[in-house]
Write a protein that holds these residues in place. Structure first.
Motif, PDB file in Angstrom:
ATOM      1  N   ARG A 126       0.932  -1.207   0.106  1.00  0.00           N
ATOM      2  CA  ARG A 126       0.500   0.022  -0.633  1.00  0.00           C
ATOM      3  C   ARG A 126       1.199   1.054  -0.235  1.00  0.00           C
ATOM      4  O   ARG A 126       0.322   2.292  -0.199  1.00  0.00           O
ATOM      5  N   ARG A 129       2.466   1.404  -3.456  1.00  0.00           N
ATOM      6  CA  ARG A 129       0.561   2.073  -4.325  1.00  0.00           C
ATOM      7  C   ARG A 129       0.503   4.179  -4.401  1.00  0.00           C
ATOM      8  O   ARG A 129       0.748   4.488  -4.913  1.00  0.00           O
ATOM      9  N   THR A 161      -2.107  -3.084  -7.489  1.00  0.00           N
ATOM     10  CA  THR A 161      -2.037  -3.756  -5.726  1.00  0.00           C
ATOM     11  C   THR A 161      -2.948  -4.680  -5.290  1.00  0.00           C
ATOM     12  O   THR A 161      -2.403  -5.407  -4.656  1.00  0.00           O
TER      13      THR A 161
END
Length: 182
Positions: A126, A129, A161
């Motif tokens: 994350r 991302r 992702t």
């Protein structure tokens, strides 16, 4: 925006997770549980796999053939101090590491550790991302990409992702089954 770079960064998170999971001990012999054990040999901290050849002759036994017999007691001491729960047995220049069966409590504990390592990997994915999304926003603001391109990159990165999060879930699930299997 280079999607290949996104995949490379996220692949490195998966590879790190796989390496960490391989270190978790199950009831089966796996030489990678020795990866974090270092021995004070020849005046420096040396990985155990550089002091002898490691093999798995049986499903519940690891053997280490130490090349320099003067190091056997030091290697044994390092294994005992590593807290991996294995008591080495010396047989000449050969160290035998019998892998004991895990208690149900220890299995549950290891399954939780695997789960927490998975969560850390998801956080890393994350974060990757977020970094790429911020770069896209900056590129759009600087007018180096259009709004349509920005939206397409956002969608692509989100899709990638989601794929990596699914891979992590599968890795954790497989490892937990392996750990909890009696």
């Amino acid at each position: 925006m280079d999607i290949k770079l996104v995949n490379e960064r996220m692949d490195s998170s998966i590879q790190f997770l796989e390496k960490e999971l391989s270190k978790l001990r199950t009831s089966r012999a796996n030489p990678s549980i020795l990866d974090n054990i270092y021995v004070d040999a020849y005046g420096t901290r040396t990985p155990i796999n550089q002091l002898g050849s490691i093999s798995v002759p049986e499903a519940n036994m690891i053997t280490i053939q130490i090349w320099d017999s003067s190091l056997i007691s030091i290697v044994e001491k390092s294994i005992n101090e590593s807290n991996i729960g294995i008591n080495p047995q010396i047989d000449g220049s050969l160290l035998r590491l019998p892998i004991p069966k895990l208690s149900e409590e220890r299995r549950q504990e290891l399954a939780k550790i695997a789960s927490s390592q998975g969560e850390l990997s998801k956080i890393a994915i994350r974060n990757n991302r977020r970094d790429f999304m911020e770069k896209i926003k900056k590129d759009e603001k600087d007018k180096s990409i259009s709004q349509d391109e920005s939206k397409k990159f956002h969608n692509d990165i989100q899709k990638i992702t989601d794929e990596y999060i699914t891979k992590i879930d599968k890795l954790i699930s497989t490892k937990q089954e392996e750990i909890l299997k009696v």
